[in-house]
Enzyme design. Sequence first.
Site, short mmCIF file in Angstrom:
data_model
loop_
_atom_site.label_atom_id
_atom_site.label_comp_id
_atom_site.label_asym_id
_atom_site.label_seq_id
_atom_site.Cartn_x
_atom_site.Cartn_y
_atom_site.Cartn_z
N CYS A 56 0.83 -1.21 0.00
CA CYS A 56 0.00 0.00 0.00
C CYS A 56 0.86 1.26 0.00
O CYS A 56 0.59 2.22 -0.72
CB CYS A 56 -0.92 0.00 1.21
SG CYS A 56 -1.86 -1.52 1.43
N SER A 57 1.89 1.28 0.82
CA SER A 57 2.73 2.46 0.98
C SER A 57 3.80 2.62 -0.09
O SER A 57 4.26 3.72 -0.35
CB SER A 57 3.43 2.42 2.35
OG SER A 57 2.49 2.49 3.39
#
Length: 182
Positions: A56-57
Amino acid sequence: MQPGSKLPEVTFHTRVRDESVGGPNPFRWEDKTTSDYFAGKRVVLFALPGAFTPTCSTYQLPGFEKGFGDFAAQGIDAIYCLSVNDSFVMNQWAKAQGLENVQVIPDGSGEFTRRVGMLVRKDNLGFGLRSWRYAAVVNNGVIEAWFEEPGLADNHGADPYGVSSPETVLNWLIEANKEQAA
């Protein structure tokens, strides 16, 4: 969810900066509804298992952030990142990621995620209930396109990523806009 489906109407409990609050933490609670985010706009919504998590990051959120201009050129008014995390976590993640283009939506209770059929157990990772990874193009609260990662299941051993990537969604928009222009 399928194209043509209307998003469920829920209330999201957010924290917004308000200098009139004063002090070291000048934020106040502000409830926002599905309509507040989606009415009268064509947006990309993407959801993921958790703020601060690796895929996600590192890939998904930064890809949408950096590609905002390309999405805007295809008629997208806003890009929203939703996760089953509370507003405190989502705001700190947005700050840590230096977001300027993508707006975060905290689905702390998982109600929206449950109602779109994407709430899964991630107990195998110690997460509890979280969102399955997906993306959507949403026009005035109605799903125009849906991009769901394969293998939707509780406690899935992997974290599939590709179908809901910024590149996949942008390519769909480009093709859809070509078809409309023809």
